[in-house]
Design a protein around this motif. Structure first.
Motif, PDB file in Angstrom:
ATOM      1  N   SER A  19       0.752  -1.210   0.023  1.00 15.45           N
ATOM      2  CA  SER A  19       0.022   0.098  -0.149  1.00 15.45           C
ATOM      3  C   SER A  19       1.011   1.482   0.153  1.00 15.45           C
ATOM      4  O   SER A  19       0.317   2.141  -0.710  1.00 15.45           O
ATOM      5  CB  SER A  19      -0.919   0.144   1.356  1.00 15.45           C
ATOM      6  OG  SER A  19      -1.715  -1.107   1.040  1.00 15.45           O
TER       7      SER A  19
ATOM      8  N   GLN B 283      -7.274   0.337  -0.827  1.00 21.85           N
ATOM      9  CA  GLN B 283      -7.519  -0.968  -0.311  1.00 21.85           C
ATOM     10  C   GLN B 283      -8.850  -0.914   0.610  1.00 21.85           C
ATOM     11  O   GLN B 283      -9.549  -1.809   0.579  1.00 21.85           O
ATOM     12  CB  GLN B 283      -6.285  -1.223   0.686  1.00 21.85           C
ATOM     13  CG  GLN B 283      -6.464  -2.352   1.382  1.00 21.85           C
ATOM     14  CD  GLN B 283      -5.030  -2.669   2.296  1.00 21.85           C
ATOM     15  OE1 GLN B 283      -3.960  -1.831   2.143  1.00 21.85           O
ATOM     16  NE2 GLN B 283      -5.066  -3.449   3.182  1.00 21.85           N
TER      17      GLN B 283
ATOM     18  N   ASP C 212      -5.393  -1.902  -5.062  1.00 24.02           N
ATOM     19  CA  ASP C 212      -4.901  -2.329  -3.984  1.00 24.02           C
ATOM     20  C   ASP C 212      -5.661  -3.301  -3.151  1.00 24.02           C
ATOM     21  O   ASP C 212      -6.758  -3.054  -2.569  1.00 24.02           O
ATOM     22  CB  ASP C 212      -4.534  -1.060  -3.026  1.00 24.02           C
ATOM     23  CG  ASP C 212      -3.576  -1.513  -1.862  1.00 24.02           C
ATOM     24  OD1 ASP C 212      -3.205  -2.728  -1.672  1.00 24.02           O
ATOM     25  OD2 ASP C 212      -3.207  -0.501  -1.016  1.00 24.02           O
ATOM     26  N   GLU C 213      -5.317  -4.698  -3.424  1.00 21.36           N
ATOM     27  CA  GLU C 213      -6.016  -5.641  -2.632  1.00 21.36           C
ATOM     28  C   GLU C 213      -7.775  -5.605  -2.731  1.00 21.36           C
ATOM     29  O   GLU C 213      -8.157  -5.458  -1.845  1.00 21.36           O
ATOM     30  CB  GLU C 213      -5.682  -5.797  -1.119  1.00 21.36           C
ATOM     31  CG  GLU C 213      -3.967  -5.742  -0.868  1.00 21.36           C
ATOM     32  CD  GLU C 213      -4.003  -6.638   0.372  1.00 21.36           C
ATOM     33  OE1 GLU C 213      -4.749  -7.559   0.828  1.00 21.36           O
ATOM     34  OE2 GLU C 213      -2.745  -6.465   0.650  1.00 21.36           O
TER      35      GLU C 213
HETATM   36 MG   LIG Z   1      -2.075  -2.695   2.006  1.00 19.01          MG
END
Ligand SMILES: [Mg+2]
Ligand SMILES: Nc1ncnc2c1ncn2[C@@H]1O[C@H](COP(=O)(O)OP(=O)(O)O)[C@@H](O)[C@H]1O
Lengths: 310, 382
Positions: free
Chosen positions: A41, A81, A157-158
């Motif tokens: 991140s 995220q 991000d994820e």
């Molecule tokens: Mg992360």
């Protein structure tokens, strides 16, 4: 499309990103795989200009991040995220809002929001409030918001944390087809299956460093001894162990309690026969045999001594 | 500018979507105004209707009528005897006060001269009786004086009485000014509460809105905003504008509703426009300053509520500041509400104009600049 050269970042004199270099070509789908806290991140925040980088340089489309941010922000779409949406507002309202933030006119935003809802498969829930959505649906709108301005580079991000398998599959399909239509994708995850499925090229990050990167093939070639043949035998004859170690294809042999032997192999199948042959010549009886194939998980284990999710 | 407006409109829409917003925005201030307003006594005259019949029509009886009419609690309607009976039967009045013929004569002889007719169980009867007796008692003083005077001056009793009571008329103008003038508490009751609770709940509303700002920031929405081509100034200005507009909508509705419901007269529109605009700059600034200093919505809510309640107490929002000790009044000068209440009092109770509230406006503007510069310069973005 994106170049990172020796990028570093410290928080409170603790170095979080320790010199990362990588290059991503236009149209590629690039996976960034690493455990929680690896610095994924942080790296992404630096790429999209949210936090300044300590050293090195990041360029997107030839433009330096930090100097020509305005132009850069126009061509990137970031899926954070966290679910960064307004919970009390409808899916449509959220998409319109983010579209307008990317500079779309009211009319263009309306048309595009409808398209985006189709893309993420929630066209029938346009008027539903985000807070009434399931985790998977929220994630899909979260992605949709980053697609409003048709970005050239999609940074995720994820995007599948904590959701049901169907939603996850839907998201993976969506991203794959976006990439096939020409969008460059950076996909961050700690699920190796996702990255393996989606991405042609992969970098593995751990504790702020890239510990491996390349195509899937490159990486599996690096998996020296990644394939493990697990044997359970009737007796552990020392001579047999010694002879196993001399075989060409064997990287190492680990003897475990309970008459178990882990034979790490350079490459697979053809070599298994050699092991069996040797066993029968040595008069060793094999009770059980199991072949564990190499994947990114094993590579990570091999490189760091830890598993991806611990 | 387009993005500023988008952010502003989006925040306004988001605010009005919440049902709880209406409670804080309108419900609570009106309820509190009603409760506190009646507690402090009313200036909107909740009065008792009594029919007043003057059968005599002489200097004395007219003097009595004049005196009775001065009362603020009881409202007398002067009617004929026949009309009075009808009004009582129709429940248009609660009782009849009758000044009978020969009242001067009876007064001089110490006989009962006024008849009070009321239905059994009339709760305000003692009040009316007491008032009538009071008036008669003071009239008696004039009557005695007239008796003595007519002897000296060798003039008709009636004439002397007329002269004496005319004199009193002037005195009464003076008393009238005193009771509704600036002695003691200049603005009591519903007007005062209206201004006070409007201020307080505009501040509370601001707290809700800045709370929403902090929640959005905590949820990562601000971080996401800054991955789009939006600048910090656009975001801040968009929020600022939405706070300001919602504040104005709230004030506007409260003014309209309190005028309709409680009969509050807010005074000069120009003065109100200037005062509310400046006050809102100050309140929005305070909201932003608090938002810039705290991390979580919980902190903001706790600190914000504490700051608002305590400064409202100090600033004379709940009760007139003239009621608290000197030292508290000095401290109150450092609280914006004090100045806002002063300006509202000037506009509402003293029929002041823009020119009369320039000092409090200037002070409020000073507060606004301090708050806004703290809020804008120290704002946390992630
Ligand atoms: Mg992360
Ligand atoms: N703003 C920050 N201040 C201090 N430390 C931070 C900050 N952001 C991240 N870190 C630390 O940097 C490391 C990497 O975090 P992160 O990039 O979120 O990892 P990942 O996304 O791979 O899970 C963690 O140890 C985290 O505690």
């Amino acid at each position: 499309m994106l170049t990172l050269s020796n990028v570093k970042k410290s928080f409170d004199s603790r170095e979080i990103i320790k010199g990362v270099s990588l290059q991503i070509e236009r149209g590629e789908s690039f996976g960034l795989l690493g455990p929680n806290g690896a610095g994924k991140s942080t790296l992404i925040s630096m790429i999209c200009g949210l936090i300044p980088y300590g050293a090195g340089e990041i360029r997107i489309d030839g433009k330096v991040v930090g100097k020509q941010l305005k132009e850069i922000k126009q061509i990137i779409g970031v899926v954070p995220q966290d679910i960064a949406l307004y919970p009390s507002m409808s899916a449509m309202d959220n998409l319109l809002f983010w579209g307008k933030m990317y500079g779309l006119s009211g009319k263009a935003a309306k048309i595009r929001a409808q398209e985006v809802l189709e893309i993420v498969g929630l066209a029938d829930r346009a008027k539903g409030r985000i807070e009434t959505f399931s985790g998977g649906m929220k994630r899909r709108i979260n992605i949709g918001a980053a697609l409003m301005h048709r970005p050239q580079l999609l940074i995720m991000d994820e995007p599948t944390v904590g959701i049901d398998p169907q939603s996850r599959n839907h998201i993976l399909e969506t991203v794959k087809s976006l990439n096939e239509q020409g969008m460059t994708v950076i996909y961050t995850s700690h699920y190796m299956e996702e990255v393996e499925y989606l991405c042609k090229r992969i970098a593995i990050i751990d504790e702020g460093k890239l510990i491996a990167s390349g195509t899937k093939k490159d990486l599996s070639n690096r998996l020296a001894g990644g394939t493990v043949l697990k044997l359970t035998v009737d007796s552990l004859h020392p001579l047999f162990i010694e002879e196993l170690k001399t075989l060409n294809s064997v990287e190492k042999v680990i003897v475990k309690p309970g008459e178990e032997i882990d034979v790490h192999l350079h490459s697979k199948m053809e070599m298994v026969a050699e092991v069996i042959l040797l066993a029968s010549r040595s008069g060793i009886h094999i009770h059980n045999m199991q072949l564990q194939e190499a994947n990114l998980e094993t590579l990570f284990l091999q490189l760091t001594g830890r598993t991806l999710r611990e | 500018m387009k993005k500023v407006i988008t952010i502003c409109l989006f925040e306004i829409k988001r605010t009005f979507k919440k049902k709880s917003a209406y409670v804080i925005m309108l419900g609570m201030p009106l309820l509190f105004t009603f409760l506190f307003g009646t507690l402090f006594g009313s200036d909107a005259e909740v009065s008792f209707q009594i029919a007043l019949v003057d059968e005599e029509q002489t200097a004395v009886s007219q003097h009595i009528v004049q005196r009775l009419m001065l009362d603020e609690m009881i409202s007398y309607n002067i009617v004929s005897g026949h009309e009075a009976k009808e009004a009582l039967a129709n429940h248009e009045v609660q009782g009849i006060v009758m000044l009978e013929k020969g009242i001067a004569e009876k007064l001089r002889n110490g006989e009962p001269a006024v008849r009070f007719q009321h239905p059994p169980g009339m709760s305000t009867a003692p009040l009316v009786k007491q008032q009538v007796n009071q008036v008669l008692y003071s009239i008696d003083v004039y009557a005695t004086a007239a008796t003595v005077g007519s002897g000296y001056l060798n003039e008709d009793w009636e004439t002397v009485y007329g002269k004496l009571s005319k004199n009193e008329g002037q005195i009464q103008v003076w008393t009238e000014q005193r009771t509704s003038g600036s002695a003691g508490n200049p603005m009591m009751g519903v007007s005062y509460s209206s201004a006070g609770f409007s201020i307080m709940f505009v501040m509370m509303m601001m707290l809700t809105m800045t709370g929403a700002l902090i929640e959005a920031r905590q949820a990562g929405i601000w971080s996401r905003l800054f991955t789009t081509p939006v600048t910090r100034y656009q975001v801040l200005f968009g929020y600022f504008l939405s706070f300001f507009i919602v504040g104005w909508i709230q004030f506007f509705l409260l003014i309209v509703l309190s005028t309709v419901l409680f009969g509050v007269n807010w005074g000069s529109p120009g003065g109100l426009l200037l005062l509310i605009t400046t006050l809102l700059l100050c309140v929005v600034g305070l909201g932003m300053a608090i938002a810039s200093l705290v991390k979580t919505a919980e902190q903001q809510n706790a600190i914000g509520t504490l700051v608002i309640i305590s400064t409202c107490m100090l600033g004379g929002v709940y009760w007139p500041i003239s009621l608290v000790p000197d030292i508290m009044q000095k401290i109150a000068n450092f609280v914006p509400q004090t100045w806002a209440m002063e300006a509202f009092t000037t506009l509402i109770a003293e029929s002041g104009n823009v020119g009369d509230i320039l000092l409090p406006i200037a002070v409020l503007f000073g507060f606004a600049i301090v708050f806004l510069s703290v809020g804008l310069s120290r704002m946390k973005y992630a």
